[in-house]
Scaffold this active site. Structure first.
Site, PDB file in Angstrom:
ATOM      1  N   LYS A 107     -17.865 -39.352-114.273  1.00 51.91           N
ATOM      2  CA  LYS A 107     -17.955 -40.161-115.495  1.00 51.91           C
ATOM      3  C   LYS A 107     -17.642 -41.602-115.159  1.00 51.91           C
ATOM      4  O   LYS A 107     -16.882 -41.875-114.229  1.00 51.91           O
ATOM      5  CB  LYS A 107     -16.931 -39.660-116.528  1.00 51.91           C
ATOM      6  CG  LYS A 107     -17.248 -40.087-117.945  1.00 51.91           C
ATOM      7  CD  LYS A 107     -18.296 -39.172-118.541  1.00 51.91           C
ATOM      8  CE  LYS A 107     -18.578 -39.448-119.967  1.00 51.91           C
ATOM      9  NZ  LYS A 107     -19.261 -38.302-120.598  1.00 51.91           N
TER      10      LYS A 107
HETATM   11  N1  GLU Z   1     -22.599 -38.505-121.591  1.00 49.70           N
HETATM   12  C1  GLU Z   1     -23.148 -37.222-121.857  1.00 49.70           C
HETATM   13  C2  GLU Z   1     -22.070 -36.159-121.827  1.00 49.70           C
HETATM   14  O1  GLU Z   1     -20.926 -36.432-122.059  1.00 49.70           O
HETATM   15  C3  GLU Z   1     -24.352 -36.907-120.987  1.00 49.70           C
HETATM   16  C4  GLU Z   1     -24.100 -36.807-119.542  1.00 49.70           C
HETATM   17  C5  GLU Z   1     -25.364 -36.690-118.683  1.00 49.70           C
HETATM   18  O2  GLU Z   1     -26.434 -36.540-119.238  1.00 49.70           O
HETATM   19  O3  GLU Z   1     -25.231 -36.741-117.468  1.00 49.70           O
HETATM   20  O4  GLU Z   1     -22.313 -34.999-121.655  1.00 49.70           O
END
Ligand code: GLU
Length: 477
Positions: A107
């Site tokens: 993240k």
């Molecule tokens: N930000 C989104 C989540 O928390 C998508 C993550 C992604 O598609 O890699 O799942």
């Protein structure tokens, strides 16, 4: 407000992990290895804006590399900090394992309020942040693939992809370095709606199991269910719209930054969103409902289903006991603290947990990544072949009816639907629906089939941790 004596977001995720890991025999050391965050990179960089250099702080955290690339969004918000990014990265590991997307968890975040900058400034900031991450392989199609999160969207992903390709001009798979791009820049149909769509499919699957519905002291299907949604961002908007327009549910309240609007007969979500777009994001004075400044009170309204789709930690020890919804589906990541989770469980509330509920986003990201690597749109080869086969069948049926004077006619609606080959959007939705159903069934099996598993969150963690552990073991760790 969440009080200081509650664990931090990362500690909360750790506690949830530990509670589930007790039910698995992981062997000495492996539990710790899976739980800890592998690395977090902090970057401080300057961008010349409005005649002076402004310094920004960003993070990219890698929680687990048991599968690569690692995957997870990039968030733009002033509240971004290391603890939060690490918690979110850990959730990505468990989420990807649960819905079987072959990724580790990561993240990123940038401490910034995007509303303070114009588009050109945001592009400069995003490209500079991306540059810092790309040169360390923290954005790379084979190693680390970001996506949108709070405060970012298609536009930012297109800038990141372009930045990567400028720095790696001969990488034929360059577009796969990030997902959530606009369709004209290598994205996929259905990615923007994906998280909301996944939540809808998750609820549809939940309501296919009367035994589970009864555990939430509810009955019947989604039709007529009274729903409260907190946060009308990308996720909240799509889920509220799909449930009200397609499933017959009533959105009786929506909470936003500046307050909440209620309507017992159900809110018109598209009208509310259009109102916000024309009023600097405010829901005040929306003519289709009653406004109140008490935004947080929306969580405590009587309803059948509560959908927190805003931020982590909104349901905490301070307000958990006042929640009246018998069923909560976590659209945001970590909206319920560990302490609140305990209180709600004791109250008999059923919680469909974040790592499952909002996994639609990363699932469609996976499809986009595969599309980028295969360099061809889904359905391009088979769509017309599919249509030709269906046409053969229809023509044969019509011939039989004529030859034997049976007088059968196929209804035009059936004919039209039956003859239509699947385009990319239809295939994406089909893959997403299948993913959400399969993952729910895996959780459910553990929920009902394993001694001591009290709730869906624990079941979800048990499934995920078990899968991550298997990968580690087969690597000889
Ligand atoms: N930000 C989104 C989540 O928390 C998508 C993550 C992604 O598609 O890699 O799942």
């Amino acid at each position: 407000m969440i009080s200081a004596d509650e664990p931090s977001f990362r500690e909360s995720v750790d506690l949830m992990f530990r509670r589930a890991a007790r039910h698995l025999e992981l062997g000495p050391g492996l539990e710790e290895k899976i739980r800890v965050c592998n690395s977090t990179y902090t970057v401080r960089f300057g961008v010349r804006l409005r005649g002076q250099i402004q310094t920004f702080t960003g993070y990219r955290s890698v929680h687990s590399e048991h599968m690569e690339p690692v995957k997870g969004g990039i968030r733009y918000a002033l509240s971004v900090n290391q603890d939060e990014v690490e918690a979110l990265a850990a959730l990505m590991t468990y989420k990807c394992a649960l819905v079987e997307t072959p990724f580790g968890g990561s993240k990123g975040g940038l401490c910034i309020d995007p509303r303070d900058y114009d588009e050109h400034e945001l592009e400069q900031i995003t490209r500079r942040f991306a540059y810092e991450l790309i040169k360390r392989d923290l954005i790379n199609p084979a190693q680390n693939v970001p996506a949108p999160d709070m405060g970012t969207g298609e536009r930012e992903m297109a800038w990141i992809a372009d930045q990567y390709m400028r720095m790696n001009t001969t990488d034929i798979n360059g577009k796969a370095c990030v997902t959530g791009k606009p369709p004209h820049a290598g994205g996929i149909q259905g990615r923007v709606e994906a998280t909301g769509r996944g939540l809808q499919y998750a609820l549809q699957e939940f309501f296919r199991h009367p035994q589970d519905v009864a555990r939430a002291r509810l009955s019947g299907g989604l039709d007529g269910k009274r729903i409260v949604v907190q946060g009308l961002g990308n996720v909240g908007y799509h889920v509220a719209k799909f449930l009200s327009v397609e499933d017959g549910a009533k959105i009786v309240a929506v909470a936003e930054r500046d307050g909440m609007v209620t309507n017992d007969r159900g809110l018109d979500i598209d009208a509310l969103q259009a109102w916000m777009a024309g009023n600097k994001g405010s829901i005040r004075d929306f003519p289709g409902g009653t406004f109140s400044e008490e935004s947080a009170a929306a969580l405590e309204l009587p309803c059948d289903i509560l959908i927190p789709a805003a931020h982590e930690g909104v349901i905490h020890r301070g307000n958990a006991a006042r929640i009246q919804a018998p069923l909560i589906i976590e659209a945001a990541n970590g909206p319920i603290t560990f302490g609140a989770d305990e209180i709600l469980r004791q109250m008999g509330c059923v919680i469909i947990p974040d790592l499952y509920a909002n996994a639609g986003g990363v699932t469609v990201s996976y499809f986009e990544w595969v599309k980028n690597l295969s360099h061809i749109r889904f359905g391009r080869m088979q769509r017309r072949a599919e249509e030709a086969r269906s046409r053969l069948m229809v023509e044969e049926l019509e011939r039989l009816s004529d030859d034997r004077h049976l007088g059968w006619t196929l209804s035009p609606d059936f004919k039209q639907k039956f003859l239509m080959g699947s385009d990319e959007l239809a295939l994406v939705r089909s893959g997403l629906d299948d993913t959400m159903r399969t993952a729910y069934q895996a959780m459910r099996e553990v929920w009902y089939g394993t001694e001591g598993i009290e709730d869906l969150r624990m079941a979800a963690y048990v499934v995920s941790i078990g899968r991550v552990a298997k990968t580690y073991k087969s690597k000889g760790l």
